[in-house]
Enzyme design. Structure first.
Site, short mmCIF file in Angstrom:
data_model
loop_
_atom_site.label_atom_id
_atom_site.label_comp_id
_atom_site.label_asym_id
_atom_site.label_seq_id
_atom_site.Cartn_x
_atom_site.Cartn_y
_atom_site.Cartn_z
N LYS A 173 0.89 -1.17 0.00
CA LYS A 173 0.00 0.00 0.00
C LYS A 173 0.92 1.22 0.00
O LYS A 173 1.34 1.70 1.05
CB LYS A 173 -0.90 -0.02 1.24
CG LYS A 173 -2.22 0.72 1.11
CD LYS A 173 -2.09 2.19 0.74
CE LYS A 173 -1.67 3.07 1.89
NZ LYS A 173 -1.33 4.46 1.47
N GLU A 176 -0.29 7.50 -1.04
CA GLU A 176 -1.29 8.01 -1.99
C GLU A 176 -0.78 9.28 -2.67
O GLU A 176 -1.35 9.74 -3.65
CB GLU A 176 -2.62 8.27 -1.27
CG GLU A 176 -2.61 9.33 -0.17
CD GLU A 176 -2.12 8.78 1.19
OE1 GLU A 176 -1.26 7.87 1.21
OE2 GLU A 176 -2.59 9.29 2.22
N SER A 226 5.40 8.47 9.45
CA SER A 226 5.54 9.39 10.58
C SER A 226 5.35 8.67 11.92
O SER A 226 4.83 7.55 11.97
CB SER A 226 4.49 10.49 10.44
OG SER A 226 3.21 9.91 10.40
N CYS A 281 14.33 10.98 5.80
CA CYS A 281 14.30 10.62 7.22
C CYS A 281 15.70 10.65 7.82
O CYS A 281 15.85 10.63 9.03
CB CYS A 281 13.68 9.25 7.40
SG CYS A 281 14.69 7.98 6.65
P1 NAD Z 1 2.70 9.19 6.85
O1 NAD Z 1 2.85 8.57 8.18
O2 NAD Z 1 1.76 10.34 6.71
O3 NAD Z 1 2.21 8.09 5.76
C1 NAD Z 1 2.91 6.89 5.59
C2 NAD Z 1 1.95 5.83 5.08
O4 NAD Z 1 0.95 5.56 6.07
C3 NAD Z 1 1.20 6.22 3.81
O5 NAD Z 1 1.10 5.08 2.98
C4 NAD Z 1 -0.17 6.63 4.33
O6 NAD Z 1 -1.22 6.42 3.42
C5 NAD Z 1 -0.37 5.73 5.54
N1 NAD Z 1 -1.19 6.32 6.59
C6 NAD Z 1 -1.33 7.64 6.89
N2 NAD Z 1 -2.13 7.80 7.96
C7 NAD Z 1 -2.49 6.55 8.36
C8 NAD Z 1 -3.30 6.05 9.43
N3 NAD Z 1 -3.88 6.87 10.31
N4 NAD Z 1 -3.45 4.72 9.54
C9 NAD Z 1 -2.85 3.87 8.68
N5 NAD Z 1 -2.07 4.30 7.65
C10 NAD Z 1 -1.89 5.62 7.49
O7 NAD Z 1 4.18 9.60 6.37
P2 NAD Z 1 4.64 10.44 5.10
O8 NAD Z 1 4.28 11.86 5.31
O9 NAD Z 1 4.21 9.77 3.85
O10 NAD Z 1 6.23 10.27 5.19
C11 NAD Z 1 7.05 11.15 5.92
C12 NAD Z 1 7.43 10.55 7.25
O11 NAD Z 1 8.08 9.29 7.06
C13 NAD Z 1 8.44 11.39 8.02
O12 NAD Z 1 8.07 11.43 9.37
C14 NAD Z 1 9.76 10.63 7.85
O13 NAD Z 1 10.70 10.82 8.88
C15 NAD Z 1 9.26 9.24 7.85
N6 NAD Z 1 10.23 8.34 7.24
C16 NAD Z 1 10.94 7.54 8.07
C17 NAD Z 1 11.91 6.69 7.54
C18 NAD Z 1 12.71 5.81 8.44
O14 NAD Z 1 13.39 4.93 7.93
N7 NAD Z 1 12.67 5.97 9.74
C19 NAD Z 1 12.14 6.68 6.16
C20 NAD Z 1 11.38 7.52 5.35
C21 NAD Z 1 10.41 8.34 5.91
#
Ligand code: NAD
Length: 496
Positions: A173, A176, A226, A281
């Site tokens: 998944k 989006e 996140s 990240c």
């Molecule tokens: P996000 O958490 O908003 O979304 C990530 C995924 O989760 C997406 O596929 C989204 O559709 C899904 N999602 C969103 N809300 C959800 C919910 N309530 N329940 C279930 N699924 C949900 O993150 P983002 O904005 O796409 O990415 C940026 C974040 O990712 C930053 O915080 C960054 O630090 C982190 N990140 C971490 C790493 C790592 O290795 N630690 C690597 C890359 C990015």
């Protein structure tokens, strides 16, 4: 308008949903495609397809699974520029950086090609009289991956190639916000010869994730995104008795010692802080200058000021726009708070835009000094091209500062002192440490080992840990009777 298909049981299918999310070009916010919010029925079909495919895929010899990865690696390399172009147009990353995103994923596929030796178990002969013990590594079943927007090639490739090479089937998944790149990755995987149902892709947001976290057929969940979502996914998946690995947010510090090579420090900090618009990240978002190194801060700000954001195909662009208007609004509000809370804004990118693309999500490079730990720009993950500079007196002070951070993804130290570097690497409570290397993302024969609030789980992404995450160990204790059969029952736990 292109509607992004789902991939279910090897077929590209148009969703029956009436609910779509716009996929935009972040440089001007024009809509370039529409991502469907897959229906409950489609999600169930994906789970069913992955469940059925597992029954045959788990019996495909590991060497054949490795060869699928070899063909996939070759196809990804052949389509490297095409993938980078798709990736750049939906994320705004510069073309070279988009190529890097794809390349770091290809490296994981190369690791997956080594799966026969990675899946070797252990043996010990004659552990008791006439008894041998050996272990096999076997796949789990259906695995799920939920990925973020910021690396739409690399992070899906952290997950499904290794899971599938281990003999599992997979449901992805993707974010989006940029689903076109992962969809192309899935098409190429099919072209490489992946059997139907081994990889399924569904699109949407949190409503589409929820059923994947609760369905009993799903055995393992990999998530990157996140902190709040990572915590929610970890709790939900584990309370539904699944294993989970959730990689979350970060605030990465670099420590600059006064004995470091100044030129090397300044050059490295420019790219590590504002590269990819700070949407990595492992970006360095806090630079901690120790003692006399504090006098380098103004020169660092001058160098960062020379980096100009621009369009993905502009060769002079240092980085692109942020992913969305919401992301831009959040970063601008944090910059404003930084000023209001007393940090010195040495370079302010709040008013930046690119001529002809004024509607894009632009934020120029921004540098703060005099940042303190109570400020929001220090406490929050900004995820924008903003560097916070801090000043401390000693290495011990720097260590205390970094170790007090709730995050533990990555850190680095710049120094020419072996003892200082060794003290830092030993004592810092962060999972990935660079020494004169600003962003220490390990290559895939190691694992990606964030700590604290940057990771929930125990087995990390790629490397040997991923093989363990995506598999079960079966340990066999065997006795073949020869000659006299031992007489009488043995009522003790001993094997003799
Ligand atoms: P996000 O958490 O908003 O979304 C990530 C995924 O989760 C997406 O596929 C989204 O559709 C899904 N999602 C969103 N809300 C959800 C919910 N309530 N329940 C279930 N699924 C949900 O993150 P983002 O904005 O796409 O990415 C940026 C974040 O990712 C930053 O915080 C960054 O630090 C982190 N990140 C971490 C790493 C790592 O290795 N630690 C690597 C890359 C990015």
């Amino acid at each position: 308008m292109q509607k992004v298909p789902l991939m279910i049981n090897g077929e590209l299918v148009q969703s029956a949903t009436s609910s779509y999310i716009d996929v935009t070009n972040p440089a001007d916010n024009s809509v370039i495609a529409k991502a469907p919010c897959a229906t409950v029925n489609e999600i169930q079909q994906a789970i069913k397809s992955a469940t059925q495919a597992f029954e045959s895929w788990k019996n495909v010899p590991v060497t054949e699974r490795a060869r699928l990865m070899m063909r996939y690696q070759a196809l990804l390399k052949e389509h490297h520029d095409e993938l980078a172009t798709i990736l750049a147009s939906e994320t705004g990353k510069t073309f070279d950086d988009a190529k890097g995103d794809v390349w770091r994923g290809i490296e994981v596929v190369e690791q997956a090609m080594n799966v026969p030796s990675l899946m070797m178990g252990e043996t010990a002969e004659n552990v008791a009289r006439g008894i041998d013990t050996y272990s096999y590594i076997q796949p789990l079943g259906v695995c799920v991956g939920i990925t973020p927007f910021n690396f739409p090639a690399m992070i899906p490739l952290w997950m499904f190639p290794l899971a599938i090479a281990c003999g599992n089937t997979f449901i992805l998944k993707p974010s989006e916000q940029d689903p076109l790149t992962p969809m192309r990755l899935a098409e190429l995987f099919k072209e490489a010869g992946a059997p139907d149902g081994v990889l399924n892709v569904i699109h949407g947001g949190k409503e589409q994730v929820e059923p994947l976290l609760t369905d009993p057929a799903v055995k393992a969940v990999s998530f990157v995104g996140s902190v709040p979502v990572g915590q929610h996914i970890y709790r939900t998946a584990t309370s539904n008795m699944k294993r989970a690995q959730c990689f979350a947010g970060a605030k990465n510090h670099t420590v600059v010692m006064p004995d470091a090579n100044k030129e090397h420090v300044l050059n490295n900090l420019v790219g590590a802080s504002v590269g990819a618009a700070g949407q990595r990240c492992m970006a360095i978002s806090v630079a901690v200058f120790v003692g006399e190194a504090q006098s380098w801060i103004p020169e660092l700000a001058e160098r960062i000021a020379t980096v100009k954001p621009g369009l993905w195909d502009d060769k002079d662009a240092g980085f692109g726009p942020l992913i969305s208007p919401q992301a831009k609004a959040r970063v601008l509000s944090l910059i404003k708070e930084g000023k209001e809370q007393g940090a010195t804004c040495l370079l302010d990118g709040s008013d930046f835009s690119v001529a002809g693309y004024e509607n894009g999500n632009w934020v120029g490079p921004t540098v703060f000094s005099d940042v303190t730990t109570d400020m929001d720009i220090y406490k929050e993950e900004i995820f924008g091209p903003v560097l916070c500079c801090m000043a401390v007196d000693t290495l011990e002070d720097a260590l205390a500062l970094v170790n007090n951070s709730p995050y533990g993804n990555g850190t680095s130290i710049f120094t020419n002192s072996g003892p200082a570097a060794r003290k830092y690497q030993r004592e810092v409570t962060v999972g990935q440490v660079g020494i004169n290397v600003p962003i220490p993302v390990p290559l895939p024969f190691f694992s990606f080992t964030g700590w604290k609030n940057s990771f929930y789980g125990d087995l990390h992404a790629y490397g040997k840990q991923a093989i363990r995450f995506y598999s079960e160990t079966k340990t066999i204790t065997s006795r073949w009777l020869e000659g006299d059969i031992p007489s009488g029952p043995n009522l003790t736990i001993s094997m003799d």
